[in-house]
Design a protein around this motif. Structure first.
Motif, mmCIF file in Angstrom:
data_model
loop_
_atom_site.group_PDB
_atom_site.id
_atom_site.type_symbol
_atom_site.label_atom_id
_atom_site.label_comp_id
_atom_site.label_asym_id
_atom_site.label_seq_id
_atom_site.Cartn_x
_atom_site.Cartn_y
_atom_site.Cartn_z
ATOM 1 N N LYS A 167 0.819 -1.218 0.000
ATOM 2 C CA LYS A 167 0.000 0.000 0.000
ATOM 3 C C LYS A 167 0.849 1.263 0.000
ATOM 4 O O LYS A 167 0.497 2.252 -0.662
ATOM 5 N N ILE A 255 -9.259 -4.470 -3.600
ATOM 6 C CA ILE A 255 -8.760 -4.181 -2.256
ATOM 7 C C ILE A 255 -7.256 -3.973 -2.326
ATOM 8 O O ILE A 255 -6.542 -4.787 -2.911
ATOM 9 N N PRO A 257 -4.699 -3.840 0.414
ATOM 10 C CA PRO A 257 -4.456 -3.917 1.857
ATOM 11 C C PRO A 257 -3.150 -3.235 2.244
ATOM 12 O O PRO A 257 -2.248 -3.060 1.422
ATOM 13 N N LEU A 260 0.029 -7.721 2.882
ATOM 14 C CA LEU A 260 -0.507 -9.015 2.459
ATOM 15 C C LEU A 260 0.669 -9.980 2.371
ATOM 16 O O LEU A 260 1.445 -9.944 1.410
ATOM 17 N N CYS A 289 -3.440 -10.454 6.154
ATOM 18 C CA CYS A 289 -3.934 -9.371 5.302
ATOM 19 C C CYS A 289 -4.437 -8.255 6.201
ATOM 20 O O CYS A 289 -5.388 -8.449 6.974
ATOM 21 N N GLU A 290 -3.815 -7.094 6.121
ATOM 22 C CA GLU A 290 -4.123 -5.989 7.034
ATOM 23 C C GLU A 290 -4.842 -4.856 6.331
ATOM 24 O O GLU A 290 -4.577 -4.537 5.166
ATOM 25 N N SER A 291 -5.746 -4.226 7.076
ATOM 26 C CA SER A 291 -6.419 -3.008 6.619
ATOM 27 C C SER A 291 -6.138 -1.906 7.624
ATOM 28 O O SER A 291 -6.116 -2.155 8.841
ATOM 29 N N GLU A 301 -13.508 -2.787 4.919
ATOM 30 C CA GLU A 301 -12.503 -3.532 4.170
ATOM 31 C C GLU A 301 -12.242 -4.906 4.794
ATOM 32 O O GLU A 301 -12.047 -5.895 4.072
ATOM 33 N N ILE A 305 -12.394 -8.476 2.953
ATOM 34 C CA ILE A 305 -11.259 -9.407 2.962
ATOM 35 C C ILE A 305 -11.712 -10.778 3.454
ATOM 36 O O ILE A 305 -11.362 -11.819 2.880
#
Length: 495
Positions: A167, A255, A257, A260, A289-291, A301, A305
């Motif tokens: 990101k 998405i 993230p 990931l 997997c981070e938001s 989100e 996911i």
């Protein structure tokens, strides 16, 4: 290839260089006895070692400038070094050269919360930037797993990434300005504090140049507001190819993230025994997997996911329930290299990058290589951007294992090129992968790279023999690199 590179020290030459540098460096800033110089013989890649002829530890830009001018006049090669956490032999010293350590350049010169920038000396640790910016609600985004120790200068030299690079980008996307000195001692100020600078993009050229073009002494980086909220989803799969497909499915769903990451079963088991992060160990692989963002953005989100992971065949989905839980899940991933080091006398870390859609294919290929080479491999990925970190387990004390390991690693790099990828993502080329540059680039392209090098360093004194091979070296590698289609080590044990 021998793990130790020994070049007899030319004592007369050594005395000449020491005498010239001692004329302006203070006591304690110059090391030349073998026992004093030996701690600098390698970086984080322990397979290659060479004791430098002289180690210089300047404290000021003026001293750096004079060291470079002196070495240029004497035609002495120079290798710049940061914290020594590199993994490609990029900071491997030379037995006939000066190892220029920037370890004493440790000052954070300015944090500007209005412009959201930080001005730093090159020896500042990556994590220290975020720690200094935290009181202003800011942080520095690139976060290599070695961020507690690695320096921002080394990050620029290798164009480092980290678990959040999908990101927020690599180092090149998060810096604004550099101060650097050429081998002739000329000061370069590259980039600027605005969003763009006139002329050629020399900032991007310098980033990832592995110390071959100039010695960086000061860096201005971008800072970002600390996200209001962050959560991470851990998804476990009974088939590693399902996990690989889930990566592509996340991106295809629109998405992006914050992170990931993927680990296969050998890596997950090693990490869980070491960190106790809460990973399942009876699965083929896991994804993290981070938001991050506002609470509303993250909630939406994370739900999306979770839906993608379930549709992709995840057999277990768990979402962090608070900040301590999130950090625990990430602590496992960041400790992967250390964890693998506990279960094997040695390991060899590769760093290819491939298209996301080919992850499953490459993992199958690595599994086949394990059988042919008789070596185990734990796989850790920056899965979101296709950056592989296969960790090949071996014992350097066992005859022939290092050679087999190097051949195994080379075949992974070849496969990365074959599927449309590249031989490095963030660890650089150094000495470890230099021969495989011959496979990725044509002679005309390599000649162009040498042209850039010559424009900055006519006599090839800065970090010579790294990153870009000579055409003669490629010709020799080509003669030795013959594929017969036969199994290379047919009598080895199978895993």
């Amino acid at each position: 290839m021998s793990a130790v590179i020994e070049h007899p020290v030319d004592t007369a030459r050594q005395r000449e260089v020491v005498r010239a540098l001692a004329a302006f460096l203070p006591g304690g800033a110059l090391l030349h006895d073998r026992e004093d110089a030996q701690p600098y013989e390698c970086d984080g890649l322990s397979a290659y070692r060479q004791v430098p002829m002289v180690v210089a530890l300047p404290e000021t830009e003026e001293q750096v400038q004079r060291i470079l001018r002196t070495c240029h006049a004497l035609r002495v090669p120079v290798v710049a070094r940061g914290a020594g956490t590199g993994l490609s032999g990029g900071a491997l010293p030379l037995g006939n050269g000066v190892l220029l350590s920037l370890a004493r350049f440790m000052r954070i010169l300015e944090i500007d919360p209005v412009s959201r920038t930080a001005r730093l000396q090159t020896g500042v640790r990556n994590l220290a930037i975020s720690e200094a910016a935290a009181p202003h609600g800011l942080y520095y985004a690139p976060d290599p797993s070695s961020q507690i120790a690695c320096t921002i200068g080394g990050n620029v030299a290798e164009n480092s990434g980290g678990v959040h690079c999908l990101k927020y980008g690599l180092t090149v996307h998060n810096i604004l300005k550099l101060r650097a000195f050429t081998i002739e001692g000329e000061l370069l100020e590259i980039g600027g504090e605005g969003l763009d600078a006139a002329g050629y993009d020399l900032l991007a050229l310098m980033t990832g140049s592995e110390g071959m073009l100039a010695v960086i002494t000061e860096i201005t980086v971008k800072l970002l507001p600390t996200p209001e909220c962050a959560q991470v989803v851990m998804a476990a799969f009974d088939d590693i190819e399902k996990a690989a497909a889930a990566v592509a499915n996340v991106i295809a769903a629109g998405i992006v993230p914050a992170g990931l990451e993927m680990m296969d079963q050998p890596a997950t088991r090693a990490v869980e025994e070491f960190v106790h992060a809460g990973y399942p160990t009876d699965v083929a692989g896991i994804l993290l997997c981070e938001s991050d963002g506002t609470r509303e953005e993250v909630a939406d989100e994370i739900r999306r996911i979770q839906d993608v992971m379930e549709a992709s065949g995840a057999i277990l989905i768990r979402t962090s329930h608070d900040e301590a839980d999130r950090l625990r899940l990430w602590a496992g991933r960041k400790a992967a290299f250390s964890a693998v080091g506990r279960i094997s006398p040695d390991y060899y870390c590769m760093d290819g990058t491939i298209p996301r859609k080919r992850v499953g294919e490459v993992l199958r290929g690595i599994t086949e290589m394990e059988k042919r080479y008789g070596l185990r491999c734990a796989n850790v990925f920056h899965a979101g951007d296709g950056n592989l970190h296969p960790l090949i387990l071996y014992d350097s004390n066992a005859p022939g294992e290092l050679e087999r390991t190097e051949a195994f690693g080379g075949e992974i790099l070849e496969l990365s090129i074959k599927v449309g990828g590249t031989i490095t993502g963030e660890h650089g080329v150094g000495v470890e992968k230099i021969n495989y540059m011959c496979l990725q680039f044509r002679p005309a392209e390599l000649a162009a790279f040498h042209g850039v090098k010559t424009a900055f360093d006519e006599h090839t004194l800065l970090n010579p023999g790294k990153a870009v091979p000579t055409l003669a070296r490629c010709a020799e590698f080509g003669r030795r690199h013959v594929h017969t289609g036969q199994e290379k080590f047919p009598d080895l044990p199978r895993f």
